[in-house]
Design an enzyme around this catalytic site. Structure first.
Site, mmCIF file in Angstrom:
data_model
loop_
_atom_site.group_PDB
_atom_site.id
_atom_site.type_symbol
_atom_site.label_atom_id
_atom_site.label_comp_id
_atom_site.label_asym_id
_atom_site.label_seq_id
_atom_site.Cartn_x
_atom_site.Cartn_y
_atom_site.Cartn_z
ATOM 1 N N HIS A 7 0.829 -1.204 0.000
ATOM 2 C CA HIS A 7 0.000 0.000 0.000
ATOM 3 C C HIS A 7 0.864 1.256 0.000
ATOM 4 C CE1 HIS A 7 0.198 -0.787 4.490
ATOM 5 N NE2 HIS A 7 0.434 0.517 4.522
ATOM 6 N N GLU A 43 -7.330 3.833 10.141
ATOM 7 C CA GLU A 43 -6.916 3.630 8.768
ATOM 8 C C GLU A 43 -8.077 3.141 7.918
ATOM 9 O OE1 GLU A 43 -3.776 0.649 9.276
ATOM 10 O OE2 GLU A 43 -5.095 -0.822 8.339
ATOM 11 N N GLN A 54 -3.805 3.663 1.410
ATOM 12 C CA GLN A 54 -4.155 3.604 2.828
ATOM 13 C C GLN A 54 -4.259 5.037 3.335
ATOM 14 O OE1 GLN A 54 -1.046 2.628 5.828
ATOM 15 N NE2 GLN A 54 -2.435 1.016 6.491
ATOM 16 N N HIS A 78 4.000 7.036 3.982
ATOM 17 C CA HIS A 78 4.944 5.927 3.837
ATOM 18 C C HIS A 78 4.535 5.005 2.698
ATOM 19 C CE1 HIS A 78 1.922 4.106 6.676
ATOM 20 N NE2 HIS A 78 2.139 3.010 5.963
ATOM 21 N N GLU A 128 7.249 0.857 5.573
ATOM 22 C CA GLU A 128 6.620 -0.122 6.451
ATOM 23 C C GLU A 128 6.802 -1.480 5.796
ATOM 24 O OE1 GLU A 128 2.364 0.346 6.620
ATOM 25 O OE2 GLU A 128 2.122 -1.114 8.213
HETATM 26 CO CO CO Z 1 0.759 1.474 6.318
#
Ligand code: CO
Length: 136
Positions: A7, A43, A54, A78, A128
């Site tokens: 994502h 989220e 996301q 991220h 991540e």
């Molecule tokens: Co994430």
């Protein structure tokens, strides 16, 4: 080695407003929404091809996402790289001297295991690492 970008995460101030924007402007519907209590973050996952956008919003100003919004405003937060074996990937990175935010995996949304790599060790990009639950 990462399999793919699982994502792309965007920090938003108002999750409901951002979800409505993506529905009305881009025609993308949320398939999953979850609050991760221990991170103070909410989220929403929006499918886009074989990856997701996301949207993340802080539950309060003290969270990392809250501090990010306060200093940098909304925007790209991220990238999440999918890996098959997160503990082993973390060991590999540690052995290579990469600075980790999470030395051990923790629970993320959708039952996934996640860990963050420090942007200072990665040319400015917060990554991540994410591992899908068993059998998924
Ligand atoms: Co994430």
């Amino acid at each position: 080695m990462p399999n793919k970008i699982e994502h792309v995460a965007l920090a938003v101030a108002d999750l409901d407003a951002a979800i409505a924007h993506y529905r009305e402007v881009w025609g993308i519907e949320v398939t999953h929404r979850e609050t991760i209590e221990d991170q103070g973050v909410e989220e929403a996952m929006l499918p886009l091809g074989d990856t997701f956008l996301q949207l993340i919003a802080p539950a309060n100003d003290e969270t990392t996402v809250g501090r990010f919004l306060a200093s940098r405003g909304e925007g790209l937060h991220h990238l999440a790289y999918e890996v098959d074996d997160l503990p082993r990937t973390l060991e590999d990175l540690k052995a290579k001297g990469v600075r980790l935010i999470d030395e051990v995996p923790r629970r993320g949304g959708r039952g996934h295991l996640v860990a963050f790599v420090h942007p200072k060790s990665n040319h400015g990009l917060l990554v991540e690492l994410i591992q899908a639950p068993e059998g998924k």
